[in-house]
Scaffold this motif. Structure first.
Motif: not given
Length: 260
Positions: A5-11, A55-59, A79-90
């Motif tokens: 699986x070829x993956x890109x990280x953004x943070x 894998x994208x940092x949301x903030x 394909x996208x997966x968002x990475x976030x600190x706890x956020x009930x709305x997200x």
């Protein structure tokens, strides 16, 4: 044997980026093909490397995870997966719309689940079109729930560059199918992936007014309002752009902005 699986990280935070990369290297079926320290860089790397998963940092500042998705060309969206600190709305928005997300600090077992889902989705190409639809719905729900502050800048593409366009410099926004066409005070033109209704909620209503179902204009850019037969108006902006107001919005202009 399953292909890697070829993956890109953004943070934008190096420790978080390094931690996630270290977790990914634990898995034999993963290849990290790029690491981005901001949203603009993420768009560039994703379109160059064409990963399976991002894998994208949301903030992230300026261009956040949702901004990256909007700026990506549709045929280059992985394909996208968002990475976030706890956020009930997200969490709520992404669960409802079947978009994957990871909570910080990322747990290795939970990351494994995300990777497994990515493998499954890649094997079912019929899901890819729905994936983007769900992602945009999740973004809209998230932004509506968080009631974020009014936008001051909008990231837009110009060829292979990303420009942070000051909202105050926007003269008009016109819907055109799935795109919005932005024209500035100096008559520069840009296109963005956004729904007009969603963008309108992020713009200061004291600054922008709706002329019709598909048009917003900057109130300070209005130079002239000309009445037309049938009780409608043609609005001329400072950049000489002329736009028609619908009958309903002409009434709003007459009673609210023109006070006549």
């Amino acid at each position: 044997m399953t292909a890697k699986l070829r993956v890109v990280i953004a943070d934008d935070e190096r420790p978080a980026r390094s931690f996630l990369a270290a977790l990914l290297r634990y898995f034999d079926d993963v290849e990290i093909v790029g690491e981005a320290q901001n949203g603009s860089e993420a768009v560039e790397i994703i379109e160059r490397e064409k990963p399976d998963l991002a894998l994208l940092d949301l903030q992230m500042p300026e261009v956040d995870g949702l901004g990256v998705v909007r700026l990506l060309r549709k045929n280059m969206t992985p394909l996208i997966a968002f990475v976030t600190a706890y956020d009930e709305y997200a969490v709520r928005a992404f669960e409802v719309n079947a978009v994957d997300y990871l909570l910080k600090p990322v747990d290795r077992a939970r990351l494994r689940e995300t990777l497994n889902r990515a493998h499954e989705r890649l094997e079912r190409e019929d899901l890819r079109a729905d994936e983007i639809v769900h992602m945009r719905a999740a973004a809209a729900d998230y932004e509506a729930a968080t009631l974020a502050a009014y936008l001051e800048r909008i990231p837009v593409r110009e060829r292979n560059e990303i420009i942070l366009l000051a909202v105050r410099d926007i003269a008009s926004v016109v819907a055109d199918g799935e795109l919005l066409r932005i024209t500035t005070a100096s008559s520069e033109r840009y296109s963005i992936n956004y729904r007009l209704k969603e963008l309108e909620t992020r713009l200061d209503p004291a600054m922008f007014v709706r002329l019709s179902r598909g048009t917003l204009v900057n109130i300070d850019m209005i130079a002239r309002v000309s009445p037309m037969p049938g009780g409608t108006f043609v609005v001329t902006l400072n950049n000489n752009q002329q736009l028609h107001a619908s009958r309903l919005q002409s009434r709003v202009l007459r009673e609210g902005l023109l006070n006549i």
